[in-house]
Scaffold this motif. Structure first.
Motif, PDB file in Angstrom:
ATOM      1  N   LYS A 350      10.922  -5.937  90.826  1.00 30.57           N
ATOM      2  CA  LYS A 350      11.725  -4.836  91.341  1.00 30.57           C
ATOM      3  C   LYS A 350      10.849  -3.627  91.686  1.00 30.57           C
ATOM      4  CE  LYS A 350      15.558  -6.967  91.140  1.00 30.57           C
ATOM      5  NZ  LYS A 350      16.285  -7.303  92.412  1.00 30.57           N
ATOM      6  N   LYS A 351       9.812  -3.401  90.874  1.00 28.33           N
ATOM      7  CA  LYS A 351       8.904  -2.290  91.150  1.00 28.33           C
ATOM      8  C   LYS A 351       8.164  -2.498  92.469  1.00 28.33           C
ATOM      9  CE  LYS A 351       5.121   0.357  89.087  1.00 28.33           C
ATOM     10  NZ  LYS A 351       4.197   0.469  87.923  1.00 28.33           N
ATOM     11  N   ARG A 352       7.686  -3.734  92.685  1.00 27.79           N
ATOM     12  CA  ARG A 352       6.992  -4.036  93.949  1.00 27.79           C
ATOM     13  C   ARG A 352       7.933  -3.874  95.137  1.00 27.79           C
ATOM     14  NH1 ARG A 352       4.437  -8.147  90.742  1.00 27.79           N
ATOM     15  NH2 ARG A 352       6.074  -9.618  91.351  1.00 27.79           N
ATOM     16  N   THR A 353       9.196  -4.295  94.964  1.00 26.46           N
ATOM     17  CA  THR A 353      10.172  -4.167  96.046  1.00 26.46           C
ATOM     18  C   THR A 353      10.415  -2.708  96.395  1.00 26.46           C
ATOM     19  OG1 THR A 353      11.274  -6.206  95.329  1.00 26.46           O
ATOM     20  CG2 THR A 353      12.523  -4.737  96.763  1.00 26.46           C
ATOM     21  N   ARG A 354      10.544  -1.856  95.376  1.00 27.65           N
ATOM     22  CA  ARG A 354      10.743  -0.431  95.628  1.00 27.65           C
ATOM     23  C   ARG A 354       9.521   0.185  96.321  1.00 27.65           C
ATOM     24  NH1 ARG A 354      12.782  -0.550  90.327  1.00 27.65           N
ATOM     25  NH2 ARG A 354      10.864   0.387  89.531  1.00 27.65           N
ATOM     26  N   GLN A 355       8.322  -0.248  95.912  1.00 28.50           N
ATOM     27  CA  GLN A 355       7.111   0.286  96.531  1.00 28.50           C
ATOM     28  C   GLN A 355       7.019  -0.124  98.000  1.00 28.50           C
ATOM     29  OE1 GLN A 355       4.037  -1.188  93.926  1.00 28.50           O
ATOM     30  NE2 GLN A 355       4.144   0.593  92.558  1.00 28.50           N
ATOM     31  N   ARG A 356       7.368  -1.379  98.308  1.00 31.37           N
ATOM     32  CA  ARG A 356       7.339  -1.841  99.702  1.00 31.37           C
ATOM     33  C   ARG A 356       8.325  -1.051 100.553  1.00 31.37           C
ATOM     34  NH1 ARG A 356       6.743  -7.140  97.543  1.00 31.37           N
ATOM     35  NH2 ARG A 356       8.993  -7.471  97.703  1.00 31.37           N
ATOM     36  N   LYS A 357       9.526  -0.839 100.006  1.00 27.27           N
ATOM     37  CA  LYS A 357      10.523  -0.078 100.763  1.00 27.27           C
ATOM     38  C   LYS A 357      10.062   1.358 100.994  1.00 27.27           C
ATOM     39  CE  LYS A 357      14.596  -2.741  99.368  1.00 27.27           C
ATOM     40  NZ  LYS A 357      15.885  -2.721  98.634  1.00 27.27           N
ATOM     41  N   LYS A 358       9.419   1.928  99.968  1.00 24.67           N
ATOM     42  CA  LYS A 358       8.924   3.286 100.099  1.00 24.67           C
ATOM     43  C   LYS A 358       7.838   3.379 101.168  1.00 24.67           C
ATOM     44  CE  LYS A 358       7.284   7.120  97.234  1.00 24.67           C
ATOM     45  NZ  LYS A 358       6.872   7.534  95.877  1.00 24.67           N
ATOM     46  N   MET A 359       6.925   2.371 101.205  1.00 20.32           N
ATOM     47  CA  MET A 359       5.874   2.361 102.204  1.00 20.32           C
ATOM     48  C   MET A 359       6.440   2.206 103.612  1.00 20.32           C
ATOM     49  SD  MET A 359       2.968   0.058 100.296  1.00 20.32           S
ATOM     50  CE  MET A 359       2.005  -0.063 101.797  1.00 20.32           C
ATOM     51  N   LEU A 360       7.425   1.304 103.757  1.00 24.31           N
ATOM     52  CA  LEU A 360       8.043   1.101 105.066  1.00 24.31           C
ATOM     53  C   LEU A 360       8.742   2.375 105.537  1.00 24.31           C
ATOM     54  CD1 LEU A 360       9.553  -2.479 104.594  1.00 24.31           C
ATOM     55  CD2 LEU A 360       7.650  -1.844 106.093  1.00 24.31           C
ATOM     56  N   LYS A 361       9.397   3.066 104.601  1.00 25.05           N
ATOM     57  CA  LYS A 361      10.075   4.304 104.959  1.00 25.05           C
ATOM     58  C   LYS A 361       9.072   5.368 105.392  1.00 25.05           C
ATOM     59  CE  LYS A 361      13.449   7.608 103.174  1.00 25.05           C
ATOM     60  NZ  LYS A 361      14.258   8.007 101.996  1.00 25.05           N
ATOM     61  N   THR A 362       7.922   5.427 104.677  1.00 27.38           N
ATOM     62  CA  THR A 362       6.876   6.394 105.022  1.00 27.38           C
ATOM     63  C   THR A 362       6.305   6.116 106.401  1.00 27.38           C
ATOM     64  OG1 THR A 362       6.315   6.602 102.670  1.00 27.38           O
ATOM     65  CG2 THR A 362       4.707   7.422 104.269  1.00 27.38           C
ATOM     66  N   HIS A 363       6.024   4.824 106.697  1.00 29.73           N
ATOM     67  CA  HIS A 363       5.476   4.460 108.011  1.00 29.73           C
ATOM     68  C   HIS A 363       6.491   4.754 109.121  1.00 29.73           C
ATOM     69  CE1 HIS A 363       1.830   2.913 106.433  1.00 29.73           C
ATOM     70  NE2 HIS A 363       2.362   1.845 105.844  1.00 29.73           N
ATOM     71  N   ALA A 364       7.779   4.519 108.815  1.00 22.03           N
ATOM     72  CA  ALA A 364       8.809   4.759 109.835  1.00 22.03           C
ATOM     73  C   ALA A 364       8.893   6.244 110.172  1.00 22.03           C
ATOM     74  CB  ALA A 364      10.158   4.261 109.338  1.00 22.03           C
ATOM     75  N   GLU A 365       8.701   7.104 109.150  1.00 24.46           N
ATOM     76  CA  GLU A 365       8.742   8.541 109.412  1.00 24.46           C
ATOM     77  C   GLU A 365       7.487   9.030 110.135  1.00 24.46           C
ATOM     78  OE1 GLU A 365       9.284  10.155 105.549  1.00 24.46           O
ATOM     79  OE2 GLU A 365      11.439   9.715 105.453  1.00 24.46           O
TER      80      GLU A 365
END
Length: 365
Positions: A350-365
């Motif tokens: 779950k921690k890795r999943t949250r980190q991936r989502k956070k990275m994708l959100k950062t790249h999208a911004e």
């Protein structure tokens, strides 16, 4: 007097005629209603037979699709092997042009697109379930096709766990603080065997229908069934200390399960609303589906319970006087280690999943 009598007879005759006419009318209405009912039933019966025939034909088409899917999987593996071999040959010879490499990359993309389609078609394959399920039910398809049936089955599973948690607590409470008797202990172990066998059956069926439950938790139920089976079939008089420690552990486990059931059902509802969980995912009471945010004390409680299991098993492994305790202590150690490893894996996942989502959100911004 005669005139009055004559008038009375006339009225009776008129009443009889009216009653006769009313009866005939009611009879005609009944016959008409029965004719309408019969006609409607005949139409309903014809529609029923046509629907069954249509469903049977559609399932035969699904069987043909499953066979075609199997051959396509074999072709997918063959094509993947060919692409990998061509890549090795190109790397070894060094003669492949940039255009050839682009074609190989395009082949991989096409194959990946086909793989997504093949994975979606897996949902139509018959599900026989695990070896345990086949042993209990035979070689039957446990796949549920109606969405309503799947959701109802999952809801019944959740109700069973929620309602039986109190029994989990009640048995140890009675034996620790009211009366401890061999018959109550037998009833307790029989209940545990029934409880974990029921969970194993239902979770196998849920897993075959798309639930995300980890395999370890089903294995956990098998191991617990073995522990309770030994207590039932091979009773030993020299286990009073073991029983008392077992009851304290069971009481603590029941209380933690009660908290977990309430918390996980609430969190599962929120995750469903946010689109983070699908319909067939379970709000498990043995482990957690994500790191708690509102009730962080649960994680230490769970790890404390798993540590207790391991310590309990190790202590009686060295203190045992009969073979039953020796086997059960080993199984307790296995349960504690397996529970801790699986819970840690879920938390890290779950921690890795949250980190991936956070990275994708950062790249999208």
């Amino acid at each position: 007097f005669r005139v009055t009598l004559s008038m009375s007879e006339t009225k009776q005759q008129q009443s009889q005629l009216s009653s006769s006419a009313s009866f005939a009318s009611d009879l005609d209405l009944l016959v008409k209603s029965l004719d309408d009912f019969h006609a409607q039933q005949q139409g309903l019966d014809m529609r029923h037979k046509a629907s069954l025939s249509s469903i049977d034909g559609e399932f035969r088409q699904l069987d043909d699709l499953v066979k075609a899917h199997k051959s396509q999987l074999e072709e997918y593996d063959r094509l993947g092997t060919m692409i990998r071999q061509l890549e090795k040959d190109a790397e070894r010879s060094g003669s492949a042009s940039s255009e050839d490499k682009a074609k190989l990359a395009q082949c991989w993309r096409q194959l990946a697109f086909a793989k997504d389609s093949l994975d979606r078609m897996k949902a139509t394959k018959p599900r026989l379930g695990s070896v345990f399920l086949r042993f209990m039910m035979g070689h039957v398809n446990v796949k549920m096709w109606k969405r309503g049936d799947m959701l109802r089955f999952k809801e019944e599973y959740n109700k069973f766990k929620s309602r039986t948690t109190w029994i989990f607590i009640l048995f140890p409470l009675v034996q620790l603080f009211i009366v401890q008797h061999r018959l109550i202990w037998i009833a307790h172990q029989t209940w545990l065997f029934y409880y974990y066998m029921t969970l194993a059956l239902r979770e196998n069926i849920l897993q075959a229908n798309g639930s995300d439950i980890k395999k370890w938790w089903i294995v956990h139920h098998y191991i617990t069934m073995v522990i309770t089976f030994i207590s039932l079939v091979f009773p030993s008089p020299d286990v009073s200390k073991w029983i008392r420690h077992f009851l304290w552990f069971g009481l603590t486990q029941g209380l933690i399960m009660l908290v977990m059931v309430k918390y996980q059902s609430r969190r599962h509802y929120v995750r469903r609303a946010l689109g983070k969980a699908n319909e067939m995912d379970l709000d498990s009471s043995e482990t957690i589906v994500e790191k708690p945010t509102g009730l962080k004390v649960l994680v230490p409680l769970l790890y404390g319970l798993y540590t207790w299991e391991i310590v309990f098993g190790v202590y009686y492994f060295y203190q045992h006087t009969v073979w039953e305790i020796f086997v059960q202590s080993l199984l307790f150690c296995l349960l504690g280690i397996g529970n801790a490893v699986t819970t840690t894996y879920v938390l890290l996942e779950k921690k890795r999943t949250r980190q991936r989502k956070k990275m994708l959100k950062t790249h999208a911004e």
